[in-house]
Design an enzyme around this catalytic site. Sequence first.
Site, PDB file in Angstrom:
ATOM      1  N   GLY A 190       0.968  -1.181   0.073  1.00  0.00           N
ATOM      2  CA  GLY A 190       0.096   0.026  -0.051  1.00  0.00           C
ATOM      3  C   GLY A 190       0.816   1.266   0.091  1.00  0.00           C
ATOM      4  O   GLY A 190       2.025   1.276  -0.454  1.00  0.00           O
ATOM      5  N   SER A 191       0.360   2.417   0.475  1.00  0.00           N
ATOM      6  CA  SER A 191       1.034   3.453   0.470  1.00  0.00           C
ATOM      7  C   SER A 191       2.084   3.803   1.342  1.00  0.00           C
ATOM      8  O   SER A 191       2.032   3.233   2.632  1.00  0.00           O
ATOM      9  CB  SER A 191      -0.109   4.657   0.621  1.00  0.00           C
ATOM     10  OG  SER A 191      -0.764   4.635   1.898  1.00  0.00           O
ATOM     11  N   GLY A 195       1.958   2.740   5.297  1.00  0.00           N
ATOM     12  CA  GLY A 195       3.177   1.803   5.638  1.00  0.00           C
ATOM     13  C   GLY A 195       3.808   1.984   7.107  1.00  0.00           C
ATOM     14  O   GLY A 195       4.285   1.300   7.860  1.00  0.00           O
ATOM     15  N   GLU A 212       5.582  -3.380   0.853  1.00  0.00           N
ATOM     16  CA  GLU A 212       5.483  -2.972  -0.336  1.00  0.00           C
ATOM     17  C   GLU A 212       4.830  -1.791  -0.752  1.00  0.00           C
ATOM     18  O   GLU A 212       3.610  -1.694  -0.873  1.00  0.00           O
ATOM     19  CB  GLU A 212       4.726  -4.184  -1.094  1.00  0.00           C
ATOM     20  CG  GLU A 212       5.621  -5.408  -0.953  1.00  0.00           C
ATOM     21  CD  GLU A 212       6.634  -5.925  -1.926  1.00  0.00           C
ATOM     22  OE1 GLU A 212       7.038  -4.945  -2.948  1.00  0.00           O
ATOM     23  OE2 GLU A 212       7.540  -6.747  -1.588  1.00  0.00           O
ATOM     24  N   CYS A 246       1.565   0.435  -9.015  1.00  0.00           N
ATOM     25  CA  CYS A 246       2.803   0.894  -8.364  1.00  0.00           C
ATOM     26  C   CYS A 246       4.086   1.342  -9.376  1.00  0.00           C
ATOM     27  O   CYS A 246       4.816   1.911  -8.650  1.00  0.00           O
ATOM     28  CB  CYS A 246       2.965   0.102  -7.089  1.00  0.00           C
ATOM     29  SG  CYS A 246       3.115  -1.669  -7.619  1.00  0.00           S
TER      30      CYS A 246
END
Length: 459
Positions: A190-191, A195, A212, A246
């Site tokens: 995610g962002s 994160g 990630e 992403c």
Amino acid sequence: MASANLSSTVTRLRSQYETGRTKPIPWRLAQLKGLDRMLREGGDELADALRADLGKSAPESFLAEIDFVAAEVRAMRKHLRSWLRPKRVHTPPHLQPAKSYLLREPLGLVLVIGPFNYPVQLTLAPLAGALACGNAVIVKPSEEAAETSATLARLLREYLDPDAVAVVEGGAEATSALLAERLDHIFFTGSPRAGRIVAKAAAEHLTPVTLELGGKSPAIVEPGADLAVAARRIVWAKFMNAGQTCVAPDYVIALDGVGPELERHLAEAVREMYGHAPAESPDYGRIVNEAAFDRLAGLLEAGRLVCGGGRNRETRYIAPTVLADVDAKDAVMAEEIFGPILPVLSLDSLDEAIAHVNAGEKPLALYAFTDSEATRRKLLTRTSSGAVGFNVPSAHLDVPGLPFGGIGASGLGSYHGKWSIEAFSHAKGVLDKPLAPDTMQVVYPPFTAVKEAVMRRLR
Ligand code: NAD
């Protein structure tokens, strides 16, 4: 799910893990087989859900999500036994006779938190790795892709061992409640913003994390590169899933005056792939929600419009947009765009491009379109990124032998194929030495000159 229920899910899965049921290889292979069947039998349902959530076309859903995970699962089933085989390592002379080896031990109860953008791929590929390593798993799909989340919840209950795999649906609140529990590993996609929240919560229990994340992945284009091909590949990777990818090139750096010609090719490639009215293209996606739409609409003002710019809040449509003459200080150059807006920044030299990239956070990927070996070398040695793609963006994550992950603000740890074994298991070192003869005598006190000489010689 209320937090009392979440706690009981965690307790139930942990106690099942502790019975040892998830450890035997046949159990792991059965789960992978279940996933494989689920993707085959439930593929169309998942594709429908992806269309409902993100306007994804079925071919794109199969290519980038369903078949992608199926290939990952197949590779795991094929190689699992060899990947998990204990690995002998050299035992130094002063510890002989003995044998030393590495065992791949499951981590325990793993939480997989997924993002909205590739909600099948980015939830199930980590799940496959976690199951292959013999873990119990809680999956928390993204609430923003609600149809896909509900479909995954139903299918996973049906196809996998419900005593060792649970799905928790919900948003930040449910995730926070899960993060308050003691877990053995958290795999988050995610962002960077969320994160950080995950990493802080994990620190409370010293739970290891894989993060990630995202970032601004540049695509550097040099003179000498075939600009028509470069433009097509950039447009393909950028506007797939309406830019919500992403590893999409976030922006282009056009070097040494290639800007104007490249911009023409970019506009042409958009027309080739999505036609004159991308809103009517069955292959063009939609923005996930209104908040994301509003954020992106606010970025459309920078620079000079090369193509696109159209939008419709009701349908959450933003046209594939290319902006030229952007300034490094424009808002569109500040944060990860994560939408169908491609700014082109013109710079005079590769050195300037490297300085620009290095002034920001380390990106998830760096792309360069070049025919020069010297450029490749310079970029590989003077920049740092999760991955590098020369002359093709995004496709590196389709190479099973390559680790997929970021560095610095774009992530921590990696996975895919064999790398998932490293992500979801502990490499337990084992030294096994017979009791007789007791060759350790030499290290026991009281020390003597002879013992010391022997010890120092054998080292
Ligand atoms: P997000 O961070 O908003 O959400 C991801 C997950 O975190 C969701 O399941 C969500 O429910 C949860 N979450 C959100 N806020 C939370 C909070 N305050 N507390 C606890 N949990 C929370 O990300 P997104 O919008 O779904 O995805 C977009 C981002 O993900 C982009 O930055 C993109 O680059 C990144 N991304 C990275 C990868 C990768 O593999 N590196 C892949 C896809 C997306």
